[in-house]
Design a protein around this motif. Structure first.
Motif, PDB file in Angstrom:
ATOM      1  N   TYR A   1      40.976  55.105  44.471  1.00 35.57           N
ATOM      2  CA  TYR A   1      40.388  55.353  43.249  1.00 35.57           C
ATOM      3  C   TYR A   1      40.950  54.244  42.265  1.00 35.57           C
ATOM      4  O   TYR A   1      41.988  54.517  41.782  1.00 35.57           O
ATOM      5  CB  TYR A   1      40.224  56.887  42.622  1.00 35.57           C
ATOM      6  N   PRO A   2      40.298  53.033  42.166  1.00 32.35           N
ATOM      7  CA  PRO A   2      40.408  52.274  41.423  1.00 32.35           C
ATOM      8  C   PRO A   2      40.424  52.618  39.844  1.00 32.35           C
ATOM      9  O   PRO A   2      39.519  53.419  39.461  1.00 32.35           O
ATOM     10  CB  PRO A   2      39.476  50.938  41.535  1.00 32.35           C
ATOM     11  N   LEU A   3      41.162  52.071  39.107  1.00 32.24           N
ATOM     12  CA  LEU A   3      41.154  52.447  37.427  1.00 32.24           C
ATOM     13  C   LEU A   3      39.741  51.869  36.811  1.00 32.24           C
ATOM     14  O   LEU A   3      39.188  52.536  36.155  1.00 32.24           O
ATOM     15  CB  LEU A   3      42.229  51.885  36.575  1.00 32.24           C
ATOM     16  N   VAL A   4      39.233  50.448  37.300  1.00 31.98           N
ATOM     17  CA  VAL A   4      38.309  50.104  36.748  1.00 31.98           C
ATOM     18  C   VAL A   4      37.654  49.011  37.887  1.00 31.98           C
ATOM     19  O   VAL A   4      38.074  48.871  38.871  1.00 31.98           O
ATOM     20  CB  VAL A   4      38.417  48.966  35.376  1.00 31.98           C
ATOM     21  N   ASN A   5      36.071  48.868  37.473  1.00 34.62           N
ATOM     22  CA  ASN A   5      35.359  48.042  38.464  1.00 34.62           C
ATOM     23  C   ASN A   5      34.915  47.044  37.413  1.00 34.62           C
ATOM     24  O   ASN A   5      34.133  47.570  36.599  1.00 34.62           O
ATOM     25  CB  ASN A   5      34.299  48.758  39.018  1.00 34.62           C
ATOM     26  N   GLN A   6      35.184  45.906  37.611  1.00 34.57           N
ATOM     27  CA  GLN A   6      35.039  44.572  36.333  1.00 34.57           C
ATOM     28  C   GLN A   6      33.555  44.044  37.158  1.00 34.57           C
ATOM     29  O   GLN A   6      33.900  43.536  38.267  1.00 34.57           O
ATOM     30  CB  GLN A   6      36.128  43.846  36.419  1.00 34.57           C
TER      31      GLN A   6
ATOM     32  N   ARG B   1      27.418  55.958  39.035  1.00 34.01           N
ATOM     33  CA  ARG B   1      28.041  56.588  40.273  1.00 34.01           C
ATOM     34  C   ARG B   1      29.774  56.223  39.491  1.00 34.01           C
ATOM     35  O   ARG B   1      30.533  57.200  39.768  1.00 34.01           O
ATOM     36  CB  ARG B   1      28.009  55.456  41.329  1.00 34.01           C
ATOM     37  N   ASP B   2      30.272  55.130  38.960  1.00 35.13           N
ATOM     38  CA  ASP B   2      31.513  54.846  38.375  1.00 35.13           C
ATOM     39  C   ASP B   2      31.668  55.854  37.405  1.00 35.13           C
ATOM     40  O   ASP B   2      32.988  56.489  37.400  1.00 35.13           O
ATOM     41  CB  ASP B   2      31.576  53.425  38.126  1.00 35.13           C
ATOM     42  N   GLU B   3      31.056  56.116  36.644  1.00 39.42           N
ATOM     43  CA  GLU B   3      31.062  57.064  35.434  1.00 39.42           C
ATOM     44  C   GLU B   3      31.369  58.371  35.797  1.00 39.42           C
ATOM     45  O   GLU B   3      32.140  59.035  35.487  1.00 39.42           O
ATOM     46  CB  GLU B   3      30.084  57.122  34.366  1.00 39.42           C
ATOM     47  N   LYS B   4      30.430  58.731  36.977  1.00 37.86           N
ATOM     48  CA  LYS B   4      30.871  60.137  37.538  1.00 37.86           C
ATOM     49  C   LYS B   4      32.182  60.126  38.132  1.00 37.86           C
ATOM     50  O   LYS B   4      32.653  61.227  38.020  1.00 37.86           O
ATOM     51  CB  LYS B   4      29.860  60.457  38.520  1.00 37.86           C
ATOM     52  N   ALA B   5      32.506  59.171  39.045  1.00 42.16           N
ATOM     53  CA  ALA B   5      33.791  59.090  39.505  1.00 42.16           C
ATOM     54  C   ALA B   5      35.191  58.936  38.612  1.00 42.16           C
ATOM     55  O   ALA B   5      36.207  58.524  38.945  1.00 42.16           O
ATOM     56  CB  ALA B   5      33.745  58.063  40.457  1.00 42.16           C
ATOM     57  N   ARG B   6      34.743  58.889  37.198  1.00 41.61           N
ATOM     58  CA  ARG B   6      35.750  58.610  36.134  1.00 41.61           C
ATOM     59  C   ARG B   6      36.411  57.075  36.513  1.00 41.61           C
ATOM     60  O   ARG B   6      37.831  57.035  36.343  1.00 41.61           O
ATOM     61  CB  ARG B   6      36.737  59.520  36.268  1.00 41.61           C
ATOM     62  N   ILE B   7      35.578  56.140  37.004  1.00 41.39           N
ATOM     63  CA  ILE B   7      36.166  54.691  37.027  1.00 41.39           C
ATOM     64  C   ILE B   7      35.328  53.826  36.154  1.00 41.39           C
ATOM     65  O   ILE B   7      34.069  53.967  35.848  1.00 41.39           O
ATOM     66  CB  ILE B   7      35.744  54.220  38.279  1.00 41.39           C
ATOM     67  N   THR B   8      36.301  52.977  35.223  1.00 37.46           N
ATOM     68  CA  THR B   8      35.911  52.768  33.683  1.00 37.46           C
ATOM     69  C   THR B   8      34.990  51.292  34.317  1.00 37.46           C
ATOM     70  O   THR B   8      35.638  50.547  35.250  1.00 37.46           O
ATOM     71  CB  THR B   8      36.960  52.124  32.954  1.00 37.46           C
ATOM     72  N   SER B   9      34.171  51.137  33.801  1.00 36.82           N
ATOM     73  CA  SER B   9      33.331  49.787  34.097  1.00 36.82           C
ATOM     74  C   SER B   9      33.767  48.628  32.895  1.00 36.82           C
ATOM     75  O   SER B   9      34.079  48.988  31.823  1.00 36.82           O
ATOM     76  CB  SER B   9      31.673  49.838  33.910  1.00 36.82           C
TER      77      SER B   9
ATOM     78  N   ARG C   1      27.120  51.044  25.244  1.00 38.24           N
ATOM     79  CA  ARG C   1      26.954  52.052  26.742  1.00 38.24           C
ATOM     80  C   ARG C   1      28.298  52.680  26.666  1.00 38.24           C
ATOM     81  O   ARG C   1      29.285  52.015  26.481  1.00 38.24           O
ATOM     82  CB  ARG C   1      26.814  50.700  27.665  1.00 38.24           C
ATOM     83  N   ARG C   2      28.073  53.787  27.241  1.00 40.45           N
ATOM     84  CA  ARG C   2      29.327  54.690  27.539  1.00 40.45           C
ATOM     85  C   ARG C   2      30.061  54.183  28.754  1.00 40.45           C
ATOM     86  O   ARG C   2      29.525  53.468  29.644  1.00 40.45           O
ATOM     87  CB  ARG C   2      28.643  56.226  27.928  1.00 40.45           C
ATOM     88  N   ASN C   3      31.402  54.529  28.860  1.00 35.17           N
ATOM     89  CA  ASN C   3      32.309  54.062  29.992  1.00 35.17           C
ATOM     90  C   ASN C   3      32.411  52.427  30.250  1.00 35.17           C
ATOM     91  O   ASN C   3      32.482  52.100  31.170  1.00 35.17           O
ATOM     92  CB  ASN C   3      31.832  54.789  31.346  1.00 35.17           C
ATOM     93  N   MET C   4      32.004  51.948  29.237  1.00 36.16           N
ATOM     94  CA  MET C   4      31.969  50.212  29.012  1.00 36.16           C
ATOM     95  C   MET C   4      32.945  49.526  28.332  1.00 36.16           C
ATOM     96  O   MET C   4      32.867  50.060  27.204  1.00 36.16           O
ATOM     97  CB  MET C   4      30.340  49.971  29.084  1.00 36.16           C
ATOM     98  N   ILE C   5      33.554  48.549  28.780  1.00 32.88           N
ATOM     99  CA  ILE C   5      34.596  47.950  27.972  1.00 32.88           C
ATOM    100  C   ILE C   5      33.911  46.416  28.150  1.00 32.88           C
ATOM    101  O   ILE C   5      33.427  45.914  29.251  1.00 32.88           O
ATOM    102  CB  ILE C   5      36.003  47.851  28.600  1.00 32.88           C
ATOM    103  N   ALA C   6      33.916  45.803  27.077  1.00 33.76           N
ATOM    104  CA  ALA C   6      33.652  44.275  27.343  1.00 33.76           C
ATOM    105  C   ALA C   6      34.720  43.292  27.093  1.00 33.76           C
ATOM    106  O   ALA C   6      35.752  43.412  26.277  1.00 33.76           O
ATOM    107  CB  ALA C   6      32.569  44.050  26.360  1.00 33.76           C
ATOM    108  N   ILE C   7      34.816  42.310  27.925  1.00 33.61           N
ATOM    109  CA  ILE C   7      35.949  41.244  27.776  1.00 33.61           C
ATOM    110  C   ILE C   7      35.250  39.732  27.369  1.00 33.61           C
ATOM    111  O   ILE C   7      35.393  38.901  28.252  1.00 33.61           O
ATOM    112  CB  ILE C   7      36.582  41.315  28.940  1.00 33.61           C
TER     113      ILE C   7
END
Ligand code: NDP
Length: 265
Positions: free
Chosen positions: A140-145, A162-170, A215-221
């Motif tokens: 279970y990765p912490l994020v999927n970039q 899918r990632d949000e449900k699995a608590r993986i941050t996008s 967007r929920r569960n979303m970080i921007a870089i």
């Protein structure tokens, strides 16, 4: 804060360092880099920017798929730490899925964690099926970039939920379209003047970034190579897009109706 292409031009280096430092001073935490960027030159810029400030940053780097064997990952991480002038990464990502079995990479990530060289691990450019493969391994990765912006919304169909449900941050890369055509789009041009930030009337880049951030569960870089761009990107967080704005953006950049393969840059 993204860093791709930082370190490529000597004449921009001082600005790049000041830009990252101004971001940290303003409260940004995440710095994203990779061994691939300029063969370690971007990591060198980040290392210089972090001198005396390492504890303020959440530092991410990435291993290339061809280096991601159990031995190669550890060696790549040690090289990155050297370029960055630090003793640990907060997050280490596999840059994209490759030919080396992920179990090898995972073994190396666990070894690196035990040695205190990384705090956590994640992935990048993994599509839904790739994420399902990881789950089957119990990984279970912490994020999927991933690539995500108004121009690239395909992941909204299945990967993001899918990632949000699995608590993986996008984590969205190229959130402002690499400063290209997106910033001249008529819909963004129409919306920008309706918003004001502490730095003045909003720009199209700020609207594009505010849209990713809403967007929920979303970080921007986003990558900003100057303190001015960095300040504008920080101020984009003040923008609250209205329903009318969001509807206009949906019309100009329609969400996906069916599965689209993950786009990459
Ligand atoms: P971005 O969408 O962040 O765009 C960066 C471009 O936009 C630069 O030309 C920059 O100019 C310009 N810009 C930045 N802020 C502003 C602003 N406020 N107004 C106008 N122009 C602006 O593209 P990136 O490709 O850099 O993506 C972001 C980061 O994501 C990368 O730097 C990297 O860290 C990561 N990434 C990861 C990938 C992966 O496979 N995992 C792939 C691609 C990127 P200037 O430089 O002059 O400030």
């Amino acid at each position: 804060m993204g860093t791709w292409r930082m370190g490529d031009e000597a004449s921009r280096r001082a600005d790049e360092i000041r830009s990252l430092q101004s971001g940290l001073d303003a409260g940004l935490r995440i710095i994203d880099t990779a061994e691939m960027y300029g063969h370690g030159r971007s990591e060198g810029v980040v290392g210089e920017a972090l001198r005396g400030r390492r504890d303020r940053a959440f530092l991410i780097s990435k291993v290339l798929p061809q280096n991601a064997s159990s031995k190669g990952t550890v060696e790549a991480c040690e090289r990155s730490l050297k370029h960055l002038g630090t003793d640990h990464l907060d997050l280490y990502l596999l840059h994209w899925p490759g030919a080396i079995p992920f179990t090898e990479t995972l073994y190396a990530f666990e070894t690196l964690k035990e040695r205190g060289l990384i705090r956590d691990w994640g992935v990048s450019n993994f599509d839904t099926a790739d994420m399902d493969d990881l789950a089957e391994l119990g990984a279970y990765p912490l994020v999927n970039q991933i690539l995500y912006s108004l121009e690239y919304r395909g992941t909204e169909h299945d990967l993001l939920p899918r990632d949000e449900k699995a608590r993986i941050t996008s984590m969205a890369y190229c959130p402002i379209g690499q400063g290209g055509d997106l910033l001249h789009h008529p819909t963004l041009r129409a919306i920008a003047p309706r918003h004001e930030t502490s730095l003045g009337p909003a720009t199209t880049a700020q609207i594009a970034l505010a849209w990713v951030l809403h967007r929920r569960n979303m970080i921007a870089i986003p990558k900003a190579a100057t303190p001015h761009h960095q300040a504008l990107n920080i101020a984009a967080q003040e923008i609250r897009l209205s329903r009318k704005d969001l509807a206009a953006l949906d019309e100009a950049f329609p969400p996906p109706r069916r599965k689209e393969p993950l786009a990459v840059i």
